[in-house]
Design a protein around this motif. Structure first.
Motif, PDB file in Angstrom:
ATOM      1  N   ARG A  76       4.409  -0.618  12.683  1.00  0.00           N
ATOM      2  CA  ARG A  76       5.819  -0.233  12.711  1.00  0.00           C
ATOM      3  C   ARG A  76       6.690  -1.200  11.929  1.00  0.00           C
ATOM      4  NH1 ARG A  76       6.439   4.091  16.031  1.00  0.00           N
ATOM      5  NH2 ARG A  76       4.707   4.499  17.472  1.00  0.00           N
ATOM      6  N   ASN A  77       6.321  -1.397  10.680  1.00  0.00           N
ATOM      7  CA  ASN A  77       7.116  -2.138   9.719  1.00  0.00           C
ATOM      8  C   ASN A  77       7.292  -1.269   8.480  1.00  0.00           C
ATOM      9  OD1 ASN A  77       7.800  -5.072  10.545  1.00  0.00           O
ATOM     10  ND2 ASN A  77       5.684  -4.823  11.263  1.00  0.00           N
ATOM     11  N   LYS A  78       7.572  -1.895   7.354  1.00  0.00           N
ATOM     12  CA  LYS A  78       7.728  -1.176   6.091  1.00  0.00           C
ATOM     13  C   LYS A  78       6.788  -1.745   5.037  1.00  0.00           C
ATOM     14  CE  LYS A  78      12.601  -0.218   7.104  1.00  0.00           C
ATOM     15  NZ  LYS A  78      14.010  -0.407   6.655  1.00  0.00           N
ATOM     16  N   LEU A  79       5.613  -2.177   5.476  1.00  0.00           N
ATOM     17  CA  LEU A  79       4.641  -2.767   4.573  1.00  0.00           C
ATOM     18  C   LEU A  79       4.079  -1.699   3.641  1.00  0.00           C
ATOM     19  CD1 LEU A  79       2.782  -5.014   7.175  1.00  0.00           C
ATOM     20  CD2 LEU A  79       4.449  -5.753   5.461  1.00  0.00           C
ATOM     21  N   SER A  80       3.816  -2.094   2.403  1.00  0.00           N
ATOM     22  CA  SER A  80       3.305  -1.154   1.412  1.00  0.00           C
ATOM     23  C   SER A  80       2.118  -1.775   0.690  1.00  0.00           C
ATOM     24  CB  SER A  80       4.415  -0.794   0.413  1.00  0.00           C
ATOM     25  OG  SER A  80       4.919  -1.965  -0.222  1.00  0.00           O
ATOM     26  N   GLY A  81       1.579  -1.026  -0.262  1.00  0.00           N
ATOM     27  CA  GLY A  81       0.420  -1.504  -1.005  1.00  0.00           C
ATOM     28  C   GLY A  81      -0.871  -1.225  -0.264  1.00  0.00           C
ATOM     29  N   SER A  82      -1.933  -1.794  -0.764  1.00  0.00           N
ATOM     30  CA  SER A  82      -3.264  -1.551  -0.173  1.00  0.00           C
ATOM     31  C   SER A  82      -3.586  -2.584   0.899  1.00  0.00           C
ATOM     32  CB  SER A  82      -4.328  -1.600  -1.268  1.00  0.00           C
ATOM     33  OG  SER A  82      -4.326  -2.874  -1.901  1.00  0.00           O
ATOM     34  N   ILE A  83      -4.558  -2.238   1.713  1.00  0.00           N
ATOM     35  CA  ILE A  83      -5.068  -3.181   2.718  1.00  0.00           C
ATOM     36  C   ILE A  83      -6.029  -4.133   2.009  1.00  0.00           C
ATOM     37  CG2 ILE A  83      -6.348  -3.422   4.864  1.00  0.00           C
ATOM     38  CD1 ILE A  83      -5.482  -0.595   5.596  1.00  0.00           C
TER      39      ILE A  83
END
Length: 541
Positions: A402-409
């Motif tokens: 529940r954040n706004k993290l983006s990109g790949s793991i």
């Protein structure tokens, strides 16, 4: 005979042929009745029958025989009924120690006595207010434990006169009112535990005078206002637990000057503002819990200065400081609230969840290779998950949901050997979910839900690269089929042309035609002769 599993199987009428001063039968099986033969012992000064499987009431004769005993330990049984009444001891040279904890005693507290150094009535069913105390009685408690009962009312002012007091544990009751200002006079106090009560008002600034205070537990009350600045004078404080109150303030920067602090939890209050970089001076800090507040700003990069979270250098520092009190603290790890006691000194954790924190996860945090739990969920973090997160090899619990993290793991996530709880749900993550090692055991799709651009077998969703690869294999198969069809299509006309060519030569060249038919005839004759000889040979056999 303590610390054995001996069974004292004697008759009710047994009269021992001895008189003892010391009886120590802890962990022997004496119950379920209270041993009647003890009433024959008229000179006992030391009686230890803890954990003796007794599930009886205190008999009437007990007060007559043992009301002046110097050392009594009947703890960890199932003894019920009212507390026994004790009398003032005639001996002036010996302190008294009374341990009646972990039973089922009910009713009110009996009056406190002078000359008692340690009184432990914790983990019972006691109720009512604190007893009245005669002003002429000199109460000499060093340890007073009344935790986990149903005591009510205010904290009496006479507790402030117990100048020898080192451990005061009144936790897990229903005590109300305010914390008396005069408690700052208890200048020998090491442990003050008021957890889980109904206390209210401000935290007294007089507590800053307790120069030997090692742990301060005020969790789950109704304290409001600010943290008194006088607490920065507590140079020996290792544990500060103010969670689950109504404190309203910015997190004071002076907390960073409390150089001995190892456990700091301010969870579930109304703290606001930025996280002060001054906290980064707490190099001995093992647990930092700022969750469920209104904190804004970013996570300071200098959190990497928490060297105790790199390697647990403090494991030997948080040992029990007093034998009748075990340090304890609640911590949410792997999504479950757990109480840590004997293993508390090994815990390393950062929890900043449920706030208004923004910005990226600092790359510097990846140097905390001894961290066991990191929870930054329910904030407004953006950017990507740091590529070097796999450096945190001791991590057992990671929650960035529940954040706004983006990109790949990051693929390095699969390098973690102990990760058993992972939650990356409801972000903007994309790409293929890493596999391998410990990640193979985290096959719950809810770990990744709410990230519509993620793909992989963990969520039963194929990645575009998988589709491209399958298409390539399909095209190759089609190409091979077409080549096979072309081969057989060309084979028919070729056979026909060759056959007609041979037949045309035999038709127009007479000598070749005679030779060909002569060859066929000779071959047929040879085959017929061979078959006839074989048949004759079989008949002779």
């Amino acid at each position: 005979m303590s610390s054995n599993l001996l069974i004292m199987n004697v008759s009710i009428q047994w009269v021992p042929p001895f008189q003892l001063q010391s009886i120590q039968l802890s962990s022997c099986i004496l119950g379920p009745q209270f041993p009647p033969w003890l009433q024959t012992q008229k000179h006992v000064e030391w009686l230890r029958i803890s954990n003796a499987y007794i599930s009886d009431t205190i008999p009437d004769w007990f007060e007559n025989v043992y009301s002046r005993i110097n050392y009594l330990d009947i703890s960890h049984n199932q003894i019920c009924g009212k507390l026994p009444k004790f009398q003032e001891s005639n001996a002036t040279t010996h302190s008294r120690y009374l341990y009646l904890n972990s039973n089922k005693f009910e009713g009110p507290l009996t009056p406190f006595l002078s000359g008692v150094e340690e009184l432990d009535l914790s983990d019972n069913l006691l109720s009512g207010n604190f007893p009245l105390v005669d002003d002429n009685i000199d109460i000499t408690f060093v340890v007073l434990r009344l935790s986990n009962n149903n005591l009510t009312g205010d904290i009496p002012k006479y507790i402030c006169k117990m100048m020898a007091l080192r451990v005061l544990d009144l936790s897990k009751n229903k005590i109300s009112g305010t914390l008396p200002w005069c408690m700052g006079d208890l200048d020998r106090l090491i442990v003050l535990d008021m957890t889980n009560n109904n206390l209210n008002g401000h935290i007294p600034s007089s507590l800053g005078s307790l120069q030997y205070l090692y742990s301060l537990h005020l969790r789950n009350n109704m304290f409001h206002g600010k943290i008194p600045s006088t607490l920065q004078n507590l140079a020996s404080l290792n544990i500060l637990d103010l969670s689950d109150n109504e404190l309203t303030d910015i997190i004071p920067s002076w907390i960073g000057e409390m150089s001995s602090l190892q456990f700091l939890t301010l969870r579930s209050n109304k703290f606001h503002g930025y996280i002060s970089p001054q906290l980064c001076h707490l190099s001995t800090l093992q647990v930092l819990d700022l969750s469920h507040n209104y904190i804004s700003g970013s996570i300071p990069r200098c959190f990497a200065n928490f060297t105790a979270m790199v390697a647990n250098l403090n494991a030997e520092l948080t040992e029990i400081r007093y034998p009748q009190y075990t340090e304890k603290m609640l911590n949410i790890i792997k999504g479950v609230e757990l109480e840590y006691t004997s293993t508390l000194r090994f815990l390393t954790s950062i929890d900043v969840s449920n706030n208004h924190i923004v910005g990226e996860i600092p790359e510097e945090l990846m140097d905390l290779i001894g961290l066991l739990s990191f929870n930054a969920s329910k904030n407004h973090l953006n950017g990507s998950i740091p590529e070097k997160i796999g450096n945190m090899k001791a991590l057992e619990s990671l929650d960035l949901s529940r954040n706004k993290l983006s990109g790949s793991i990051p693929p390095s996530l699969s390098d973690m050997n102990f990760l058993s709880y992972l939650n990356l749900s409801f972000n903007n993550l994309s790409g293929r979910i890493p596999t391998g090692n410990q990640l193979q055991t985290l096959n719950d799709p809810s770990v990744y839900m709410g990230n519509n651009q993620l793909c992989g077998p963990q969520i039963s969703k194929s990645c575009p690269s998988d589709t491209s690869s399958d298409g390539h294999h399909h095209d190759q198969h089609v190409l091979e089929s077409e080549e096979r069809l072309a081969f057989y299509t060309a084979l028919g006309p070729g056979f026909l042309v060759g056959f007609l060519g041979i037949c045309g030569i035999l038709h127009f060249k007479k000598s070749w035609r005679y030779a060909w038919f002569q060859f066929v005839e000779n071959t047929c004759n040879n085959l017929l002769v061979a078959v006839a000889l074989k048949a004759a040979w079989v008949q002779r056999k």
